[in-house]
Design an enzyme around this catalytic site. Structure first.
Site, mmCIF file in Angstrom:
data_model
loop_
_atom_site.group_PDB
_atom_site.id
_atom_site.type_symbol
_atom_site.label_atom_id
_atom_site.label_comp_id
_atom_site.label_asym_id
_atom_site.label_seq_id
_atom_site.Cartn_x
_atom_site.Cartn_y
_atom_site.Cartn_z
ATOM 1 N N THR A 41 0.826 -1.211 0.000
ATOM 2 C CA THR A 41 0.000 0.000 0.000
ATOM 3 C C THR A 41 0.858 1.258 0.000
ATOM 4 O OG1 THR A 41 -1.780 -1.127 1.155
ATOM 5 C CG2 THR A 41 -1.761 1.270 1.286
ATOM 6 N N CYS A 42 1.854 1.320 0.868
ATOM 7 C CA CYS A 42 2.635 2.555 1.018
ATOM 8 C C CYS A 42 3.269 2.976 -0.303
ATOM 9 C CB CYS A 42 3.713 2.359 2.083
ATOM 10 S SG CYS A 42 4.858 3.743 2.170
ATOM 11 N N CYS A 47 1.165 6.098 0.642
ATOM 12 C CA CYS A 47 2.034 7.217 1.038
ATOM 13 C C CYS A 47 2.838 7.821 -0.113
ATOM 14 C CB CYS A 47 3.030 6.768 2.106
ATOM 15 S SG CYS A 47 2.354 5.643 3.318
ATOM 16 N N LYS A 50 0.701 9.334 -3.035
ATOM 17 C CA LYS A 50 -0.057 10.424 -2.384
ATOM 18 C C LYS A 50 0.840 11.638 -2.162
ATOM 19 C CE LYS A 50 0.200 11.096 1.687
ATOM 20 N NZ LYS A 50 -0.428 10.417 2.806
ATOM 21 N N TYR A 177 -7.919 10.675 7.669
ATOM 22 C CA TYR A 177 -6.674 11.035 6.981
ATOM 23 C C TYR A 177 -6.893 11.102 5.466
ATOM 24 C CZ TYR A 177 -3.350 9.427 10.728
ATOM 25 O OH TYR A 177 -2.599 9.244 11.847
ATOM 26 N N ILE A 178 -7.415 10.014 4.902
ATOM 27 C CA ILE A 178 -7.435 9.889 3.445
ATOM 28 C C ILE A 178 -8.399 10.906 2.831
ATOM 29 C CG2 ILE A 178 -7.994 8.313 1.535
ATOM 30 C CD1 ILE A 178 -6.810 6.042 3.193
ATOM 31 N N GLU A 181 -6.778 14.447 3.172
ATOM 32 C CA GLU A 181 -5.591 14.613 2.315
ATOM 33 C C GLU A 181 -6.017 14.740 0.850
ATOM 34 O OE1 GLU A 181 -2.950 11.379 3.257
ATOM 35 O OE2 GLU A 181 -2.132 12.434 4.994
ATOM 36 N N ASP A 331 -0.791 -3.441 9.053
ATOM 37 C CA ASP A 331 -2.219 -3.083 9.033
ATOM 38 C C ASP A 331 -3.136 -4.293 9.218
ATOM 39 O OD1 ASP A 331 -1.242 -0.585 8.471
ATOM 40 O OD2 ASP A 331 -2.413 -0.265 6.651
ATOM 41 N N THR A 339 2.986 3.000 8.037
ATOM 42 C CA THR A 339 4.112 2.261 7.473
ATOM 43 C C THR A 339 5.286 2.091 8.449
ATOM 44 O OG1 THR A 339 3.526 3.000 5.277
ATOM 45 C CG2 THR A 339 5.795 2.264 5.570
ATOM 46 N N ALA A 369 1.886 12.495 10.717
ATOM 47 C CA ALA A 369 1.498 13.726 10.005
ATOM 48 C C ALA A 369 0.317 13.433 9.100
ATOM 49 C CB ALA A 369 2.668 14.248 9.183
ATOM 50 N N HIS A 463 15.822 31.619 14.612
ATOM 51 C CA HIS A 463 15.073 32.798 14.167
ATOM 52 C C HIS A 463 15.514 33.241 12.774
ATOM 53 C CE1 HIS A 463 12.756 36.437 14.701
ATOM 54 N NE2 HIS A 463 13.790 37.138 14.268
ATOM 55 N N GLU A 468 10.114 28.333 15.904
ATOM 56 C CA GLU A 468 10.723 28.941 17.096
ATOM 57 C C GLU A 468 9.671 29.192 18.182
ATOM 58 O OE1 GLU A 468 12.151 33.113 16.912
ATOM 59 O OE2 GLU A 468 11.391 33.125 14.871
HETATM 60 P P1 NDP Z 1 -10.070 6.655 8.949
HETATM 61 O O1 NDP Z 1 -10.522 5.554 9.819
HETATM 62 O O2 NDP Z 1 -9.031 7.597 9.414
HETATM 63 O O3 NDP Z 1 -11.316 7.515 8.457
HETATM 64 C C1 NDP Z 1 -12.471 6.935 7.955
HETATM 65 C C2 NDP Z 1 -13.505 8.020 7.841
HETATM 66 O O4 NDP Z 1 -14.657 7.515 7.197
HETATM 67 C C3 NDP Z 1 -13.950 8.553 9.200
HETATM 68 O O5 NDP Z 1 -14.117 9.946 9.065
HETATM 69 C C4 NDP Z 1 -15.270 7.834 9.423
HETATM 70 O O6 NDP Z 1 -16.164 8.551 10.216
HETATM 71 C C5 NDP Z 1 -15.799 7.751 8.013
HETATM 72 N N1 NDP Z 1 -16.726 6.647 7.797
HETATM 73 C C6 NDP Z 1 -16.565 5.347 8.132
HETATM 74 N N2 NDP Z 1 -17.635 4.625 7.736
HETATM 75 C C7 NDP Z 1 -18.478 5.481 7.146
HETATM 76 C C8 NDP Z 1 -19.765 5.360 6.539
HETATM 77 N N3 NDP Z 1 -20.375 4.186 6.475
HETATM 78 N N4 NDP Z 1 -20.339 6.467 6.033
HETATM 79 C C9 NDP Z 1 -19.720 7.668 6.120
HETATM 80 N N5 NDP Z 1 -18.534 7.856 6.665
HETATM 81 C C10 NDP Z 1 -17.897 6.774 7.179
HETATM 82 O O7 NDP Z 1 -9.631 5.900 7.620
HETATM 83 P P2 NDP Z 1 -8.832 6.361 6.361
HETATM 84 O O8 NDP Z 1 -9.324 5.451 5.314
HETATM 85 O O9 NDP Z 1 -8.874 7.824 6.142
HETATM 86 O O10 NDP Z 1 -7.346 5.986 6.752
HETATM 87 C C11 NDP Z 1 -7.039 4.670 7.206
HETATM 88 C C12 NDP Z 1 -5.782 4.666 7.991
HETATM 89 O O11 NDP Z 1 -4.681 4.792 7.108
HETATM 90 C C13 NDP Z 1 -5.626 5.828 8.953
HETATM 91 O O12 NDP Z 1 -6.239 5.579 10.184
HETATM 92 C C14 NDP Z 1 -4.141 5.932 9.075
HETATM 93 O O13 NDP Z 1 -3.717 5.069 10.086
HETATM 94 C C15 NDP Z 1 -3.639 5.474 7.731
HETATM 95 N N6 NDP Z 1 -3.235 6.636 6.900
HETATM 96 C C16 NDP Z 1 -2.212 7.418 7.318
HETATM 97 C C17 NDP Z 1 -1.824 8.502 6.580
HETATM 98 C C18 NDP Z 1 -0.712 9.352 7.072
HETATM 99 O O14 NDP Z 1 0.044 8.924 7.931
HETATM 100 N N7 NDP Z 1 -0.577 10.586 6.581
HETATM 101 C C19 NDP Z 1 -2.463 8.848 5.326
HETATM 102 C C20 NDP Z 1 -3.553 7.972 4.974
HETATM 103 C C21 NDP Z 1 -3.905 6.909 5.746
HETATM 104 P P3 NDP Z 1 -16.121 8.524 11.837
HETATM 105 O O15 NDP Z 1 -15.014 9.436 12.252
HETATM 106 O O16 NDP Z 1 -17.454 9.035 12.229
HETATM 107 O O17 NDP Z 1 -15.907 7.107 12.218
#
Ligand code: NDP
Length: 480
Positions: A41-42, A47, A50, A177-178, A181, A331, A339, A369, A463, A468
């Site tokens: 995936t990464c 990552c 992205k 996150y996804i 982003e 995962d 990752t 991040a 600075h 800072e």
């Molecule tokens: P997340 O679990 O972070 O977010 C899922 C989102 O979808 C939440 O906002 C959730 O809402 C919503 N959701 C879930 N089910 C439904 C539904 N049936 N209808 C509507 N909304 C829904 O998952 P992501 O897929 O964004 O990312 C997965 C993981 O991947 C992250 O947790 C992270 O660990 C990793 N990741 C890390 C990144 C980084 O380090 N920069 C970048 C991308 C991914 P609710 O909050 O209400 O549950």
């Protein structure tokens, strides 16, 4: 009993590849099976592509900024096919690097799907079986769509990288996150972005003040973010259900109610009805609604491996499953889905099993991040988590940074420290700013070492920088 291998790794992503290489370096006989592309995936659909898209999208504002600084420049259009072709070449190159790393370490590669036949035997899709003293599952996860009619019409994050053309408009569902982003990336690339999140504020679980600033910034940049809103119905725009077509006017008169299967990438507009009753047509839809561990049809439960409610493999602190010869990292275990954490888990597994040093995985104080614009870097407890545990002081400042203020942009940044009243230890550090990902990596070292607020204070400021402020906040903004 003689086994074909000391270790058989299933999954060639970041965690699996690192564990295989490190185990092979101890002299162990190691094999690895990957059914798709090496890098996982990464590297292939997460990552790396992205982040390259983040870089591409950040250029959109640069021409205007350069003008503000006196340059005569004019922004042109964005060439998605040109960028995408180069992106895929880079991913091919990286995949090749991963293959070579394995080959160079003496790991035997099988380009095949692997399932478990018993506690010590792996069956490949080629029909071969191989025995191993230890089996490590590192199969990662995959994005999931919500369980609703016509959900297949929406893309998931994997699909974004294979788009033939950028849509003019997109609806992104989710607030994690996804979702955030890609909202920023696609907005930066010129796509009209609407985002629905069912909760009260995006990025649930993170520091509330930081979430609020990111949401405000996203809106300022033009993202049409709707909180407390979810998707209720979806259909091809030329195939809207009868009753709804009348109220929306989105579908041509006489449109059929017969919803047909459609290739989600073919670029036909989609009609969407939201929980707030509004109806809109978008060129594309992205479900960023979470991910699920890849554990289906692997024979795991048949051999006694315990799975959790989300399908994740249950493991102990050494990544060992309920079957002693079978371990799992990354995962697929749904612990901290990042990752570098999968890589750490892989290395701890090798220390434990092949180097005779039982090493539990340290999941405490992991910096991370979110690559929104501005970025969000965070380590430790949010203000909300910390104040539920102990009395705290909150040091916080939000300001317009020099760089963008000069260019007349309204952007604000946030620097925030959560400090224990009792020990003076920094319990959490949260940064919303351009480059916050880079800053939090450094701040993460101090926080992981147990730095106190006094340690931050006696560090001389660099600075003029944004960071800072981290060492110049003298008085707490509030206590809780
Ligand atoms: P997340 O679990 O972070 O977010 C899922 C989102 O979808 C939440 O906002 C959730 O809402 C919503 N959701 C879930 N089910 C439904 C539904 N049936 N209808 C509507 N909304 C829904 O998952 P992501 O897929 O964004 O990312 C997965 C993981 O991947 C992250 O947790 C992270 O660990 C990793 N990741 C890390 C990144 C980084 O380090 N920069 C970048 C991308 C991914 P609710 O909050 O209400 O549950």
């Amino acid at each position: 009993m003689a086994f074909d291998y000391d270790l058989f790794v299933i999954g060639g992503g970041s965690g699996g590849v690192r564990a295989a290489r490190m185990a092979a370096q101890t002299g162990a006989k190691v094999a690895l099976a990957e059914e798709s592309r090496y890098g996982g995936t990464c590297v292939i659909r997460g990552c790396v592509p992205k982040k390259l898209m983040v870089f591409a999208s950040e250029y959109s504002g640069m021409a205007a900024d350069a003008q503000a600084y006196g340059w005569t420049v004019h922004a042109g259009g964005f060439d998605w096919p040109g960028f995408s072709g180069k992106l895929h070449k880079e991913l091919d190159r990286l995949e090749d690097v991963y293959r070579k790393l394995l080959d160079g370490s003496g790991v035997t590669r099988f380009d095949a799907r692997a399932t478990l036949a018993d506690a010590h035997t792996v069956r490949l899709s080629t029909g071969e079986t191989h025995s191993a003293k230890h089996i490590l599952i590192a199969t990662g996860g995959r994005p999931v769509r919500p369980d609703m009619t016509n959900a297949h019409l929406g893309m998931v994050s994997d699909d974004i990288f294979d788009l033939k053309a950028l849509p003019k408009s997109i609806l992104i569902v989710g607030g994690g996150y996804i979702a955030c982003e890609f909202a920023c990336i696609l907005n930066g690339l010129g796509v009209k972005v609407t985002q629905y999140y069912r909760g009260a504020q995006i990025l649930r679980g993170f520091d509330e003040e930081a979430r609020g600033l990111i949401a405000d910034s996203m809106r300022e940049q033009g993202i049409d973010l709707h909180l407390g809103t979810n998707i209720l119905q979806i259909a091809c725009a030329d195939n809207v259900p009868d009753g709804d077509a009348k109220s929306s006017g989105a579908a041509p008169a006489g449109a059929s109610t017969d919803l047909v299967e459609q290739d989600r990438n073919r670029g036909e507009p989609l009609w969407v009805k939201a929980t707030n009753g509004s109806e809109h047509v978008f060129d594309a839809l992205l479900f960023a609604t979470g991910r699920k561990p890849n554990t289906s049809d692997m024979g795991l439960e048949d051999i006694g491996v315990t799975l959790g409610r989300n399908g994740q493999i249950e493991v102990d602190e050494y990544s060992q499953t309920s079957v002693p010869s079978v371990y799992a990292i990354g995962d697929v275990t749904d612990r901290v889905n990042l990752t570098p954490v999968a890589i750490r888990e892989g290395m701890a597994f090798v220390d434990t099993v092949f180097k005779g040093t039982p090493t539990p995985v340290d999941h405490d104080l992991i910096p991370s991040a979110v690559f929104t614009q501005p970025e969000f870097g965070t380590v430790g407890l949010s203000e909300e988590e910390a104040r539920d545990r102990e009395p705290i002081d909150v040091y916080c400042t939000s300001f317009r940074p020099m760089n963008t203020a000069f260019a007349d942009r309204p952007d604000r940044v946030l620097m925030k420290l959560i400090v224990s009243k009792e020990t003076d230890k920094v319990l959490g550090c949260h940064i919303v700013a351009p480059g916050a990902g880079e800053m939090i990596q450094m701040a993460g070292i101090a926080v992981k070492m147990g730095a106190t607020k006094a340690d931050f204070d006696r560090t001389v400021a660099v600075h003029p920088t944004m960071a800072e402020e981290m060492v110049t906040m003298r008085e707490p903004l509030r206590s809780a």
